[in-house]
Each structure stands twice: as structure tokens, then as C-alpha cells.
Design an enzyme around this catalytic site. Structure first.
Site, PDB file in Angstrom:
ATOM      1  N   CYS A   1      98.885   7.635  61.431  1.00 46.79           N
ATOM      2  CA  CYS A   1      99.127   6.208  61.708  1.00 46.79           C
ATOM      3  C   CYS A   1      99.007   5.954  63.211  1.00 46.79           C
ATOM      4  CB  CYS A   1     100.496   5.791  61.211  1.00 46.79           C
ATOM      5  SG  CYS A   1     101.824   6.551  62.148  1.00 46.79           S
TER       6      CYS A   1
ATOM      7  N   LYS B   1     111.357  11.354  47.617  1.00 44.05           N
ATOM      8  CA  LYS B   1     110.173  11.328  46.734  1.00 44.05           C
ATOM      9  C   LYS B   1     108.986  11.661  47.621  1.00 44.05           C
ATOM     10  CE  LYS B   1     106.962   9.048  45.625  1.00 44.05           C
ATOM     11  NZ  LYS B   1     105.634   9.701  45.755  1.00 44.05           N
TER      12      LYS B   1
ATOM     13  N   SER C   1     101.123   3.152  53.245  1.00 42.06           N
ATOM     14  CA  SER C   1     100.130   2.122  53.562  1.00 42.06           C
ATOM     15  C   SER C   1     100.758   0.723  53.568  1.00 42.06           C
ATOM     16  CB  SER C   1      98.994   2.179  52.544  1.00 42.06           C
ATOM     17  OG  SER C   1      99.518   1.884  51.269  1.00 42.06           O
TER      18      SER C   1
HETATM   19  P1  NAD Z   1     100.538   5.170  50.139  1.00 40.83           P
HETATM   20  O1  NAD Z   1     101.067   3.810  50.378  1.00 40.83           O
HETATM   21  O2  NAD Z   1      99.392   5.333  49.215  1.00 40.83           O
HETATM   22  O3  NAD Z   1     101.693   6.123  49.547  1.00 40.83           O
HETATM   23  C1  NAD Z   1     102.936   6.262  50.213  1.00 40.83           C
HETATM   24  C2  NAD Z   1     104.005   6.600  49.182  1.00 40.83           C
HETATM   25  O4  NAD Z   1     104.140   5.512  48.272  1.00 40.83           O
HETATM   26  C3  NAD Z   1     103.671   7.832  48.342  1.00 40.83           C
HETATM   27  O5  NAD Z   1     104.853   8.549  48.108  1.00 40.83           O
HETATM   28  C4  NAD Z   1     103.102   7.249  47.062  1.00 40.83           C
HETATM   29  O6  NAD Z   1     103.362   8.071  45.956  1.00 40.83           O
HETATM   30  C5  NAD Z   1     103.822   5.913  46.937  1.00 40.83           C
HETATM   31  N1  NAD Z   1     102.972   4.849  46.388  1.00 40.83           N
HETATM   32  C6  NAD Z   1     101.626   4.721  46.492  1.00 40.83           C
HETATM   33  N2  NAD Z   1     101.213   3.588  45.889  1.00 40.83           N
HETATM   34  C7  NAD Z   1     102.314   2.988  45.408  1.00 40.83           C
HETATM   35  C8  NAD Z   1     102.542   1.779  44.685  1.00 40.83           C
HETATM   36  N3  NAD Z   1     101.553   0.970  44.342  1.00 40.83           N
HETATM   37  N4  NAD Z   1     103.805   1.479  44.350  1.00 40.83           N
HETATM   38  C9  NAD Z   1     104.826   2.278  44.692  1.00 40.83           C
HETATM   39  N5  NAD Z   1     104.678   3.425  45.379  1.00 40.83           N
HETATM   40  C10 NAD Z   1     103.445   3.784  45.726  1.00 40.83           C
HETATM   41  O7  NAD Z   1     100.222   5.803  51.575  1.00 40.83           O
HETATM   42  P2  NAD Z   1      99.532   7.203  51.862  1.00 40.83           P
HETATM   43  O8  NAD Z   1      98.085   7.092  51.557  1.00 40.83           O
HETATM   44  O9  NAD Z   1     100.311   8.309  51.259  1.00 40.83           O
HETATM   45  O10 NAD Z   1      99.748   7.311  53.448  1.00 40.83           O
HETATM   46  C11 NAD Z   1      98.833   6.832  54.376  1.00 40.83           C
HETATM   47  C12 NAD Z   1      99.315   5.547  54.986  1.00 40.83           C
HETATM   48  O11 NAD Z   1     100.579   5.743  55.605  1.00 40.83           O
HETATM   49  C13 NAD Z   1      98.403   5.014  56.079  1.00 40.83           C
HETATM   50  O12 NAD Z   1      98.255   3.630  55.918  1.00 40.83           O
HETATM   51  C14 NAD Z   1      99.165   5.328  57.365  1.00 40.83           C
HETATM   52  O13 NAD Z   1      98.853   4.490  58.444  1.00 40.83           O
HETATM   53  C15 NAD Z   1     100.565   5.154  56.909  1.00 40.83           C
HETATM   54  N6  NAD Z   1     101.518   5.851  57.775  1.00 40.83           N
HETATM   55  C16 NAD Z   1     102.323   5.095  58.574  1.00 40.83           C
HETATM   56  C17 NAD Z   1     103.209   5.701  59.438  1.00 40.83           C
HETATM   57  C18 NAD Z   1     104.092   4.885  60.333  1.00 40.83           C
HETATM   58  O14 NAD Z   1     105.107   5.393  60.811  1.00 40.83           O
HETATM   59  N7  NAD Z   1     103.762   3.626  60.584  1.00 40.83           N
HETATM   60  C19 NAD Z   1     103.294   7.098  59.478  1.00 40.83           C
HETATM   61  C20 NAD Z   1     102.466   7.835  58.635  1.00 40.83           C
HETATM   62  C21 NAD Z   1     101.581   7.210  57.785  1.00 40.83           C
END
Ligand code: NAD
Length: 496
Positions: free
Chosen positions: A290, A182, A235
Site C-alpha cells: 500500500c 481472520k 482494498s
Molecule cells: P482484499 O480487500 O481483497 O482482502 C482483504 C481482506 O478482506 C481479506 O482477509 C479477504 O479475505 C477479505 N475480503 C475480500 N473481499 C471481501 C468482501 N467482498 N467482503 C468481505 N471481506 C472480504 O485486499 P487484499 O487484496 O488482500 O489486499 C490488498 C489491498 O490492501 C490493496 O488495496 C492494498 O493497498 C491494501 N493495503 C492497505 C494497507 C494500508 O495500511 N492502507 C496496507 C496493506 C494493504
């Protein structure tokens, strides 16, 4: 400099890839917008529960035969995929720039890191070997066989749309599982291209599926009993929800999430080598990593060092060239969308309100190379006199904002880093081996940098994380991913 040719020329409706077929979704449709140009480049569906059901069914049906396919034969599909990715390297990279906004060099780096995971997974025949003990009792042997489990869900974030699903998917399929990816609905185009190449590489139908959408699709996957495990990157609030739901539904889970990375500067650091590393760390990918630097901690009470170091940081930062990432002279692209820009502007406002000193202001009209709407662009921003209790010193901003703190000594600097709930990629810059060793030993952080500003582990190391940056036990990439995607079957055999 001229703008490189855009690979996405027509607006198309993205289809789901289920059972080796491209299937149109019946779900609601959203626009995918290039943040640099403001143009709609595709339309993405929010898939329905029936479509998740169809993907799980296809993957479950494909599993028994794929599992019986020998590891060497499975790895041959991955070798073909690797070759196809190399052949299409530039196109795949340009798609990332178009859908996300990052510079073309950042996209090329992302493509390379994604391919490296495919390469590591090609070694599955040895990576997933078990072990054997002869004569645990007279005439009885015991052995362990790593076995695949079934169907896994792979949920990606927006910031590395191509690479991050590849931290999981190659290992999942190499070990004999089937996957449903996804992608982030914000930038799903490079995953579509990847699935086209997977199809060309000859994976059997149902082994690799892509279902588009947002949170409703994630909830559908979490609730589906046919999915045995989830890898999630995104996140921290979403990760906590995913982790909790996987506990309730009995799925194994890796949830890698948010960060606030502290970069410690010792007065004995090599300044000429440190400043460029800080530029990439804080402002690369427009701060949407991240592993981005978020807090710069200058250690020691020498005002002369502090002032000259900060002057150099501000001077170099103010020269960063901003624009469309398909212009090869550009060093920083836009944020992914308008909402993200507003969020970052809100943090800048809070920094001012809470008394930090705004040394470089990225608000207002941004100087951009070329003629593009300002909508998602923001300039790099630097705050001094930040304290760990300020919002800009504590929260993940996910934008090009550097918060500068001062610490009397290494102990105080490490305490500052530990005051953050996140622990993803802290780093130190020093020429003292003793100081580096002390930092490496004491710092709580999944990934630790020594004179390295972005501590991105190679594909044959786990992508680690601690505290609020990670929930689970095993991590994506390399041997840990192989372990996550397999269960240990222990056999005791008596030779009657
Ligand atoms: P996000 O949590 O908004 O979304 C991530 C995924 O989850 C997406 O596919 C989204 O469609 C889905 N999603 C979003 N909200 C949701 C919910 N309420 N319920 C279920 N699914 C949901 O994150 P983002 O904004 O796409 O990515 C940025 C974040 O990712 C930052 O916090 C960053 O630090 C983190 N990140 C972490 C790593 C790591 O390895 N630690 C790597 C890359 C990014």
C-alpha cells in the site's frame, strides 16, 4: 545461489485456533499455492458460521479474567511472545516467502516490523494510564480510566500476511481485550505459526483466536453482536463495505485500504541516493504494497535532466533479478497468484491502448533465476507520457508498474497527486529544505516521504492514511491503537 530450505515441507489442512485448541473446520477447503514454484503447500478452510460463533464464545468467556489480569502480567505474555518470535525469526520469515512469494529479505523486514509492534505493546502499563484531577469542586476528584471493551475482529490482507495483524492484535490483548484474527485465505500459514507461538507464550485460552476463511467469514464477524470492533486492512471497495457495516451494527472500526502513491522528483534531488530508493519503492514486494510508488512525477522543464534521470531509472530497473524469493540473490519475486498477474497485464494493455509510451515491457517470457513456472512472474514495467486520467495513472495496479508523468513545477506536481482519490504515502525527492517543507505542508497524504520511497511508520507511530486510503478516526499501531482498543471511563468521586 542455493535455495534456502523451505520450512513448509508437507501439505497439511490448516486448523482454526479457538479457545487454545487447534480445531478442524467443517467448511469448504481451498489450496494454498506457493506462487514461485506453483506447488500446493497447504489447504485452508472457509470456516462456517458455527466456527465463528465458537470463537466469539471462547473470546467472550476469556474476557472477564483477562481484563482482570494486570497490565504488567498481560505484558509478560507479550514479552514471552517477542522472545519466541526472535528464536523462530528465520522460520517465520521463510514461511512468508513460501506462502506469498516475496524475497527472503522482504520477509525478514516484515517479521522485524511485526515484532516491533509486540515490543511497543509490551509497554502497556504506561501506555494505557489514565489521568486524574484533584478538587474539581471542593472534596471532589475526577479521573479517567481507559477500559477494554471485549472481543475484536482483526481482518488481514494478503500482501503482508504476518505483519499486518500485528499492527492490531498486540495492542488489543495488551489492553485486556480478546481477539479473533481472520488471515487472508491466500497466505494463512504465517498466522498459523504465530498462533502456535502465542500458545507457547502462555496466553490463556480464548484470548487469541484464529478463524480462517474469506468474505463469508468476514460477513459473519461483521454481523456478530458479540464482536465490538473491527480492524481491517485491505482494498478500498472492501474497506467501504466494512466501514458501512460497522456503522450499521454499531462496531468501532479502523479500515486502512488502497493507494496510488506519487513520487515527486525535483531536479535538485540526489540522483545516486534516489534511484535505489525508487527501485525498492516501485518494485519491492513486486509492487504489492500500500506504500509502493505507483506514479513517478519528474518536475521541471529541463529535458536533459528528464532524459538522463529516466535512462538511469530504466537501466537500473532492467537489471532487477527475478526468481524464487528463497534464493538470496533474487530481488523481486512473483505476484501472489495468476489472477493478480492477469489483472496487471490488463493494466499494461490499457496503458498501451490509452497512448502511454511503454518504455520497459514486463510482459512475455520473464527471465527467472532457476527453473520455475512462469505462471505468476512478471517483469518490471515502465510507462512514460502517462496522464492522471489514464487507468494506469489513476487506479491502484498493485504490481511492478511505474507510470511516469511530467509536471512543469511543484504546484502542478502536487495537483497531479491530489487528482488521485487515494492519499496514503506520497513522497518528494529534493535537496532543498524549502521545497521539502512546502511539499510536507501542502500534500494531502496520511504518510509523507522526504527522500524516502516507502513511508512505513514505525510501530510507535500510527499507520496513517487519508481520503480513499482510510476510513475511521484512529489508526493501527502505537498510542492510537491503544486508544482504539479502550474506552474512556470518566469517574467523579466525592469523598463522603
Ligand atoms: P482484499 O480487500 O481483497 O482482502 C482483504 C481482506 O478482506 C481479506 O482477509 C479477504 O479475505 C477479505 N475480503 C475480500 N473481499 C471481501 C468482501 N467482498 N467482503 C468481505 N471481506 C472480504 O485486499 P487484499 O487484496 O488482500 O489486499 C490488498 C489491498 O490492501 C490493496 O488495496 C492494498 O493497498 C491494501 N493495503 C492497505 C494497507 C494500508 O495500511 N492502507 C496496507 C496493506 C494493504
Amino acid at each position: 545461489m542455493a535455495i534456502l530450505e523451505e520450512p513448509i515441507k508437507e501439505v497439511s489442512l490448516i486448523k482454526n485456533y479457538i479457545n487454545g485448541e487447534w480445531v478442524e473446520s467443517k467448511g469448504e477447503i481451498k489450496d494454498v499455492v506457493n506462487p514461485a514454484t506453483g506447488k500446493v503447500i497447504a489447504r485452508v478452510p472457509i470456516s462456517t458460521n458455527d466456527e465463528i460463533e465458537a470463537a466469539v464464545e471462547a473470546a467472550k468467556t476469556a474476557f472477564p479474567d483477562w481484563r482482570r489480569t494486570t497490565p504488567l502480567a498481560r505484558s509478560r505474555c507479550l514479552f514471552r511472545l517477542k522472545e519466541l518470535l526472535e528464536e523462530n525469526f528465520e522460520e517465520v520469515s521463510r514461511i512468508q516467502t513460501q506462502e506469498h512469494g516475496k524475497t527472503i529479505d522482504e520477509s525478514r523486514g516484515e517479521t522485524r516490523r511485526g515484532i516491533e509492534n509486540v515490543e511497543v505493546a509490551c509497554g502497556i502499563a504506561t501506555l494505557m494510564q489514565g489521568y486524574f484531577s484533584e478538587d474539581i469542586a471542593s472534596g471532589i476528584d475526577e479521573y479517567l480510566i481507559p477500559t477494554p471493551l471485549g472481543v475484536f475482529g482483526i481482518i488481514g490482507p494478503f500482501n503482508f500476511p504476518f505483519m499486518i495483524p500485528l499492527w492490531s492484535a498486540p495492542y488489543a490483548v495488551a489492553t485486556g481485550n480478546c481477539v479473533i484474527i481472520k488471515p487472508s485465505s491466500e497466505d494463512p500459514l504465517s498466522q498459523r505459526r504465530l498462533a502456535e507461538l502465542v500458545d507457547e507464550a502462555g496466553f490463556p485460552p480464548g484470548v487469541w483466536n484464529v478463524v480462517n476463511g474469506g468474505r463469508t467469514v468476514v460477513s459473519g464477524m461483521l454481523e456478530h453482536p458479540g464482536i465490538v470492533g473491527i480492524t481491517f486492512v485491505g482494498s478500498t471497495p472492501t474497506a467501504k463495505y466494512i466501514y458501512k457495516m460497522c456503522g450499521e451494527t454499531g462496531k468501532r472500526v479502523i479500515a486502512q485500504c488502497g493507494a496510488k502513491n506519487f513520487m515527486l522528483i525535483m531536479p535538485d534531488c540526489n540522483v545516486a541516493g534516489t534511484i535505489p530508493a525508487l527501485m525498492t519503492s516501485f518494485f519491492g514486494n513486486t509492487g504489492q504494497r500500500c506504500l509502493s510508488g505507483a506514479v513517478l512525477v519528474i518536475v521541471g522543464e529541463d529535458d536533459g535532466f528528464y532524459n538522463s534521470f529516466m535512462d538511469a531509472v530504466v537501466d537500473t530497473t532492467s537489471k532487477i533479478i527475478i526468481g524464487n524469493g528463497l534464493d538470496e540473490s533474487v530481488q523481486m519475486g512473483p505476484l501472489r497468484d495468476k489472477g493478480k498477474k492477469e489483472r496487471v497485464l490488463g493494466y499494461i494493455e490499457s496503458g498501451i491502448q490509452q497512448g502511454a509510451k511503454l518504455r520497459l515491457d514486463g510482459r512475455g517470457e520473464v527471465k527467472i533465476v532457476g527453473d520455475y513456472p512462469q505462471t505468476c512472474f512478471i517483469g518490471p514495467t515502465i510507462f512514460e507520457n502517462v496522464t492522471p486520467d489514464m487507468k494506469i495513472g489513476r487506479d491502484e495496479i498493485f504490481g511492478p508498474v511505474m507510470s511516469v508523468m511530467r509536471a512543469k513545477n511543484l504546484d502542478e506536481a502536487i495537483d497531479m497527486a491530489h487528482s488521485s482519490p487515494f492519499a496514503n504515502g506520497h513522497a518528494i525527492f529534493t535537496s532543498s529544505g524549502k521545497t521539502a517543507r512546502e511539499f510536507q505542508y501542502r500534500i494531502v497524504s496520511g504518510n509523507v516521504g522526504i527522500n524516502v520511497g516507502i513511508v512505513a511508520p514505525m510501530a510507535f507511530f500510527p499507520f496513517s492514511g487519508m481520503r480513499d486510503s482510510f476510513f475511521g478516526v484512529l489508526h493501527t499501531q502505537g498510542r492510537e491503537a491503544v486508544r482504539f482498543f479502550t474506552e474512556s471511563k470518566v469517574v467523579i468521586q466525592r469523598w463522603l
